[in-house]
Write an enzyme that holds these catalytic residues in place. Structure first.
Site, PDB file in Angstrom:
ATOM      1  N   LYS A  60     -34.600  50.946-119.545  1.00 48.69           N
ATOM      2  CA  LYS A  60     -34.112  50.959-118.172  1.00 48.69           C
ATOM      3  C   LYS A  60     -34.981  51.832-117.274  1.00 48.69           C
ATOM      4  O   LYS A  60     -35.762  52.658-117.763  1.00 48.69           O
ATOM      5  CB  LYS A  60     -32.648  51.372-118.118  1.00 48.69           C
ATOM      6  CG  LYS A  60     -32.360  52.829-118.378  1.00 48.69           C
ATOM      7  CD  LYS A  60     -30.881  53.097-118.050  1.00 48.69           C
ATOM      8  CE  LYS A  60     -30.592  54.582-118.015  1.00 48.69           C
ATOM      9  NZ  LYS A  60     -29.263  54.905-117.542  1.00 48.69           N
ATOM     10  N   LYS A 119     -30.586  63.601-126.433  1.00 43.85           N
ATOM     11  CA  LYS A 119     -31.244  64.716-125.736  1.00 43.85           C
ATOM     12  C   LYS A 119     -32.010  65.592-126.706  1.00 43.85           C
ATOM     13  O   LYS A 119     -33.101  66.069-126.401  1.00 43.85           O
ATOM     14  CB  LYS A 119     -30.198  65.576-125.001  1.00 43.85           C
ATOM     15  CG  LYS A 119     -29.795  65.012-123.673  1.00 43.85           C
ATOM     16  CD  LYS A 119     -30.722  65.479-122.577  1.00 43.85           C
ATOM     17  CE  LYS A 119     -30.392  64.758-121.362  1.00 43.85           C
ATOM     18  NZ  LYS A 119     -30.858  64.476-120.248  1.00 43.85           N
ATOM     19  N   LYS A 127     -36.354  58.137-114.408  1.00 44.53           N
ATOM     20  CA  LYS A 127     -37.216  59.114-113.756  1.00 44.53           C
ATOM     21  C   LYS A 127     -38.199  59.741-114.741  1.00 44.53           C
ATOM     22  O   LYS A 127     -39.296  60.132-114.382  1.00 44.53           O
ATOM     23  CB  LYS A 127     -36.319  60.195-113.146  1.00 44.53           C
ATOM     24  CG  LYS A 127     -37.018  61.133-112.227  1.00 44.53           C
ATOM     25  CD  LYS A 127     -37.307  60.483-110.899  1.00 44.53           C
ATOM     26  CE  LYS A 127     -38.551  61.073-110.294  1.00 44.53           C
ATOM     27  NZ  LYS A 127     -38.758  60.762-108.909  1.00 44.53           N
TER      28      LYS A 127
END
Ligand code: TRP
Length: 340
Positions: free
Chosen positions: A207, A116, A210
């Site tokens: 993968k 992150k 969004k």
């Protein structure tokens, strides 16, 4: 409260859910709800969503989109409870308490936290640091036994187990008569693995996500949109000596397997090794197969879109049910810690 084992999981409201969320998450949620021997709670974790850059103006709408996606996909309010995380503020209070017994250095080592930080270098806020502790609180506040999440969440589940164990050791609750936890405040939860949990990106690597444009198909996409998205997935000349193990073609074959079955995949593999695949045709058929699976979801979703009061009622029922459990657990935790 009840003898049933409990399930908790949640999704961040960052917009509409996509196929990856459906196959990797929602299908598992639904399977557990259908068992009948479990008490299932599914959250829309808005307090986690705000740890990444977001627009305050769209947050309510995004929360609603996830509620609609949940209901459309088949979560049934007669068989499970749906909540918006911030409406049960006990999650946050418990997170703070748990934060006081967990070392800073351990959070800093978490791969998810490191990722992150790289993803949003200009937005490394204290909330982001608290992310895994809040997630542990989401699970522990309900003393959940099972957590259906993807493999990428394993470090968070491990942390949750660790926090529960440490809390129980540091703060034994002698007077507690909770049959579900054997006299301890918290339960150590387990990850519940679901099938087909790795859904590849349409772009050929990584993968479906969004945050990566062009990588996903939304649950609300119509046939034309799905065709358009598939048209952009990278392919090759259509034949070769070996079936590609990664890249666009490998991912397309994975989608064929997921939506058209193993046999169809094998047939296409044969073509690849022989006369060659016509990708335009494959994509056409695949788009139809995906749409066929999404159509009933979209129909149900539409019903709830047109009956917003029903959705409000479902979320209110969930809030009431969950608040009661959350208040009880928080009371036990505070008592054990000497705060009451
Ligand atoms: N971190 C999870 C994800 O990104 C979302 C989440 C927050 C969650 N709290 C949770 C999942 C509690 C399961 C249980 O997918």
């Amino acid at each position: 409260m009840g003898e049933k084992k409990r399930v908790f999981s949640g999704s961040r409201p960052t917009g509409r859910l996509h196929l990856g969320n459906y196959l990797g998450g929602l299908k598992g949620y639904i399977a557990l709800q259908e068992r009948g021997d479990l008490d299932c709670i599914y959250g829309i974790v808005d307090l986690h969503a705000i740890t990444s850059p977001y627009k305050s103006k769209s947050l309510q709408q995004n929360i609603r989109e996830v509620a609609l996606d949940y209901l459309g996909a088949g979560l049934d309010p007669k068989k499970c409870h749906l909540i918006v995380q911030s409406q049960v503020p006990e999650h946050v209070e418990l997170a703070y308490l748990l934060g006081t017994i967990y070392p800073v250095s351990r959070v800093e080592q978490l791969p998810t936290y490191k990722e992150k930080k790289l993803e949003q270098p200009d937005y490394i806020n204290v909330g982001l640091f608290y992310y895994p502790i809040l997630m542990a609180a989401d699970i522990l506040i309900y003393k959940a036994d099972l957590v259906p999440v993807g493999k990428d969440q394993l470090p968070h589940i491990e942390l949750t187990r660790e926090v529960a164990r440490k809390f129980n050791r540091m703060f034994p609750a002698k007077s507690l008569r909770d049959r579900r936890t054997g006299g301890k405040v918290f339960t150590e939860p387990q990850r519940f693995a679901t099938e087909g949990e790795y859904v590849p990106s349409l772009l050929g690597s990584g993968k479906m996500s969004k945050t990566i444009k062009g990588s996903y198909i939304e649950l609300t996409d119509d046939l034309k949109t799905i065709k358009g998205r598939l048209a952009k997935t990278p392919t090759d000349i259509g034949h070769g000596k070996k079936i590609p193990k990664e890249g666009g073609v490998a991912n397309l074959l994975k989608f064929v397997e997921l939506f058209m079955g193993k046999k169809t995949r094998q047939a296409y593999e044969k073509q690849y090794l022989g006369k060659g695949i016509k990708y335009a045709e494959l994509k056409e058929k695949l788009a139809e197969a995906i749409y066929k699976e999404l159509k009933p979801i979209q129909k149900r979703r539409k019903y709830f879109e047109e009956h917003p009061k029903e959705v409000d009622k479902i979320l209110e029922e969930g809030r009431k049910y969950c608040s009661k459990i959350a208040r009880q657990t928080l009371h036990e935790a505070k008592k054990a810690m000497g705060l009451i």
